[in-house]
Design a protein around this motif. Structure first.
Motif, short mmCIF file in Angstrom:
data_model
loop_
_atom_site.label_atom_id
_atom_site.label_comp_id
_atom_site.label_asym_id
_atom_site.label_seq_id
_atom_site.Cartn_x
_atom_site.Cartn_y
_atom_site.Cartn_z
N ALA A 54 0.82 -1.21 0.00
CA ALA A 54 0.00 0.00 0.00
C ALA A 54 0.86 1.26 0.00
O ALA A 54 0.38 2.35 -0.32
CB ALA A 54 -0.93 0.02 1.21
N GLU A 55 2.13 1.10 0.34
CA GLU A 55 3.04 2.25 0.38
C GLU A 55 3.93 2.25 -0.86
O GLU A 55 3.94 1.32 -1.65
CB GLU A 55 3.91 2.19 1.65
CG GLU A 55 3.11 2.16 2.94
CD GLU A 55 2.28 3.42 3.12
OE1 GLU A 55 2.76 4.51 2.76
OE2 GLU A 55 1.14 3.30 3.63
N GLU A 56 4.71 3.32 -1.02
CA GLU A 56 5.66 3.39 -2.14
C GLU A 56 6.96 2.72 -1.73
O GLU A 56 7.68 3.20 -0.85
CB GLU A 56 5.93 4.84 -2.53
CG GLU A 56 6.89 4.97 -3.70
CD GLU A 56 7.17 6.41 -4.08
OE1 GLU A 56 7.99 6.63 -4.98
OE2 GLU A 56 6.58 7.31 -3.45
N ILE A 57 7.26 1.60 -2.35
CA ILE A 57 8.50 0.90 -2.07
C ILE A 57 9.65 1.58 -2.79
O ILE A 57 9.55 1.91 -3.97
CB ILE A 57 8.38 -0.58 -2.51
CG1 ILE A 57 7.32 -1.29 -1.66
CG2 ILE A 57 9.73 -1.29 -2.38
CD1 ILE A 57 7.06 -2.71 -2.08
N ARG A 58 10.72 1.81 -2.07
CA ARG A 58 11.87 2.51 -2.63
C ARG A 58 13.04 1.54 -2.77
O ARG A 58 13.14 0.56 -2.05
CB ARG A 58 12.26 3.69 -1.73
CG ARG A 58 11.16 4.73 -1.58
CD ARG A 58 11.45 5.66 -0.42
NE ARG A 58 12.71 6.36 -0.59
CZ ARG A 58 13.45 6.83 0.41
NH1 ARG A 58 13.07 6.66 1.66
NH2 ARG A 58 14.58 7.46 0.15
N LEU A 59 13.93 1.87 -3.71
CA LEU A 59 15.10 1.05 -3.97
C LEU A 59 16.33 1.94 -3.94
O LEU A 59 16.39 2.96 -4.63
CB LEU A 59 14.97 0.35 -5.32
CG LEU A 59 16.09 -0.63 -5.71
CD1 LEU A 59 16.08 -1.83 -4.78
CD2 LEU A 59 15.91 -1.10 -7.15
N GLU A 70 6.49 4.13 -13.30
CA GLU A 70 5.21 3.43 -13.16
C GLU A 70 5.38 1.94 -12.91
O GLU A 70 4.47 1.26 -12.47
CB GLU A 70 4.35 3.65 -14.42
CG GLU A 70 4.79 2.89 -15.65
CD GLU A 70 5.94 3.55 -16.38
OE1 GLU A 70 6.40 2.99 -17.39
OE2 GLU A 70 6.38 4.64 -15.94
N LYS A 71 6.57 1.39 -13.17
CA LYS A 71 6.84 -0.01 -12.93
C LYS A 71 7.30 -0.17 -11.47
O LYS A 71 8.48 -0.12 -11.17
CB LYS A 71 7.91 -0.51 -13.89
CG LYS A 71 7.54 -0.36 -15.37
CD LYS A 71 6.93 -1.61 -15.87
CE LYS A 71 6.78 -1.66 -17.38
NZ LYS A 71 6.32 -0.48 -18.04
N ARG A 72 6.38 -0.36 -10.58
CA ARG A 72 6.69 -0.40 -9.15
C ARG A 72 7.24 -1.76 -8.73
O ARG A 72 6.90 -2.79 -9.30
CB ARG A 72 5.44 -0.10 -8.33
CG ARG A 72 4.87 1.29 -8.51
CD ARG A 72 3.74 1.52 -7.53
NE ARG A 72 4.19 1.36 -6.15
CZ ARG A 72 3.38 1.36 -5.09
NH1 ARG A 72 2.08 1.49 -5.27
NH2 ARG A 72 3.85 1.20 -3.88
N ALA A 73 8.09 -1.73 -7.72
CA ALA A 73 8.45 -2.97 -7.05
C ALA A 73 7.30 -3.36 -6.13
O ALA A 73 6.48 -2.52 -5.75
CB ALA A 73 9.73 -2.76 -6.25
#
Length: 569
Positions: A54-59, A70-73
């Protein structure tokens, strides 16, 4: 909403407990993940996964934040982080090639990794490694578990649950190396060899071959050179020649590319009304004779379009600079470039004795020509590193997108970067004002960096008056560009426009060493089509406070595009 917050709280608590149980780091908020499976009951695992996704995963890789777009992990149901393959090249300095949407080949240094969609077995230099989760295809995108990169390329992996960040650090004791030999023919990345015939269209063949190679092996398309040479905005014909700036203008204006089957080459006709089948949003220009950068571009992105002086006329010609037995060419002299080819590989150990010249060392680029398969080795030849011209003018197509990326392009520079303008130093401001055709979201701007290491700041002015001062504006993006070229910069927060609203896109550009950092379109000779100054409303400024009209005062258009998407009711 209240249940979502509860899930997040429960998830964080469970992650904290898991961190203590699996691999405590002393801080209680970092988990070093390996191949162990977590032992929570399925319902708790589901809550944890839901809270994370539900959150924005960061790398973060080696301290650098990787933009996922737009291609989220995402976290899979077993709590393994899945990452899209498109980020691998930028994030991990490797080559990533996808075959038929199901086979992924990753290359870095002397390591080759092979993964298949649906399989939890990865091959590393031929040896099998069991992964904690299989690679998958989701919504048309190939995803792999982050542990595959960690295990295969030698990275440590930590999950920071307090800010939903995956942190990877390279354990290699040496810097990344490009291999000494690399050849698209052996990697499934070489487009079909084409034949330009007797027409002066090598520039179009080189451009589109390089473009096709950048899509391989995932997509194998054949683009139309006929359309590029007959439907650009210049007045030259197919026998007049051309250069890479014409290719850039045609592609970045979305005039093409179109498919070869829709406009076959040299058939005496070229239909109007064909639409581009891809949108080119970024083209990088590699610095002259930076051979390491050229190799990295070929390795990571696609073939590099380059120029040379070719003393041959066609595949039947002979030349003192060309050894036909070895398909080896080297010219050393003062002649200007007259031909364009595509660099598709290199061999640092290619023997100097294979050339007709007395050269000081080995090494050659592997180049694809446009004279059919009768020339060279099936259309391929070797150009020595010591050739005077190879590697001076270099283009690589690094941003090729599907045509649904934006609904509209606003532009006034169909001939593209013809010249430059400035105020005698490295800093200048430029702007274009457009009128919204519908209720839209302003999402990105496209412009040229006329030199390396350019720094940009992009602003947007809303509800612009007929006589604008452009000082009422808001900052929407900032950054630095390593190479010269054409770039599209997306705005983190799109701006809503109403139909009929006048809006301005404004750029402050700092290009070190330049005195004319603004790319402009203008008429340079009587032999070229006169630029249409009526289609633009551009402005320039030294400091961003006082503006003058580019069309009225300088007889030019500003190379600055805007991209929008229509607001659906």
């Amino acid at each position: 909403m209240k249940y979502r917050k509860l899930y997040i709280a429960l998830g964080l608590l469970l992650l904290f407990l898991t961190a203590v149980k699996v691999s405590s780091t002393g801080t209680g908020d970092v988990v070093t993940k390996g191949k162990e499976e977590m032992a929570e009951a399925p319902q708790w695992t589901r809550l944890i996964v839901e809270s994370i996704n539900a959150e924005e995963i960061r790398l973060q890789v080696d301290g650098k934040e990787i933009l996922l777009d737009e291609k989220r992990a995402y976290m899979n149901p077993e709590q393994h982080l899945m990452i899209p393959y498109q980020i691998l090249t930028e994030a991990f300095a490797c080559s990533a090639s996808l075959f038929y949407e199901e086979k992924l080949v990753i290359e870095k240094n002397k390591v080759e990794l092979i993964l298949y969609a649906g399989s939890d077995v990865m091959e590393k230099n031929g040896a099998e490694i069991l992964l904690p989760a299989p690679a998958v295809v989701e919504d048309g995108t190939f995803y792999l578990p982050v542990e595959a990169v960690a295990e295969g390329l030698g990275y440590t992996y930590e999950w920071k649950n307090q800010d939903y960040t995956a942190v990877l650090t390279d354990n290699a004791s040496v810097l990344s190396e490009i291999p000494h030999i690399y050849d698209y023919r052996e990697k499934g990345r070489m487009p079909a060899v084409q034949d330009q015939g007797t027409l002066g269209t090598c520039w179009a063949f080189a451009s589109l071959t390089a473009l096709e190679s950048a899509l391989l092996p995932e997509e194998r398309l054949d683009f139309s050179e006929d359309h590029m040479t007959l439907h650009h905005a210049f007045s030259t014909g197919q026998n007049d020649g051309g250069d890479y700036t014409m290719s850039m203008a045609y592609l970045t204006a979305w005039q093409g590319p179109v498919l070869e089957k829709d406009d076959p080459y040299n058939d005496g006709k070229s239909p109007d009304g064909l639409k581009a089948v891809k949108h080119v949003q970024e083209i990088q220009m590699i610095e002259s004779k930076d051979f390491d950068a050229i190799k990295r571009a070929v390795y990571y992105y696609g073939g590099v379009q380059s120029s040379l002086y070719l003393s041959l006329q066609d595949y039947r010609s002979k030349s003192v600079y060309y050894n036909s037995d070895n398909s080896a060419y080297c010219y050393i002299g003062n002649e200007k470039v007259n031909h364009e080819v595509v660099i598709i590989g290199w061999d640092d150990h290619y023997p100097k004795e294979n050339f007709n010249n007395d050269l000081p060392g080995d090494g050659a680029f592997i180049c694809q020509n446009s004279w059919g398969t009768y020339f060279g080795d099936g259309g391929i030849f070797y150009v020595s590193y010591y050739d005077t011209n190879i590697g001076i003018h270099n283009l690589v197509y690094t941003g090729i997108e599907d045509t649904d990326n934006y609904d509209s392009i606003y532009q006034s520079d169909l001939c593209g970067w013809v010249g430059q303008m400035g105020y005698g130093n490295d800093t200048a401001w430029f702007a274009n004002v457009y009128e919204a055709k519908a209720d839209e979201r302003l999402e990105a701007a496209g412009f040229y960096a006329t030199g390396p290491d350019s720094q940009y700041s992009i602003y947007v002015a809303e509800n612009v008056a007929e006589d604008p001062d452009l000082t009422s504006r808001r900052l929407v993006a900032q950054g630095e560009l390593e190479n010269a070229g054409y770039y599209t910069v997306s705005f983190e927060d799109p701006i809503l426009l109403e139909a009929g609203e006048r809006f301005g896109v404004i750029v402050k550009m700092i290009t070190p060493g330049s005195v004319h950092p603004i790319a402009i379109e203008y008429t340079v000779s009587k032999n070229e089509k006169t630029i249409d100054l009526a289609d633009g409303e551009g402005y320039i400024s030294a400091r961003g406070n006082l503006w003058t009209s580019a069309e009225e005062d300088q007889d030019c258009n500003i190379c600055l595009k805007a991209f929008t998407s229509t607001v659906k009711n």
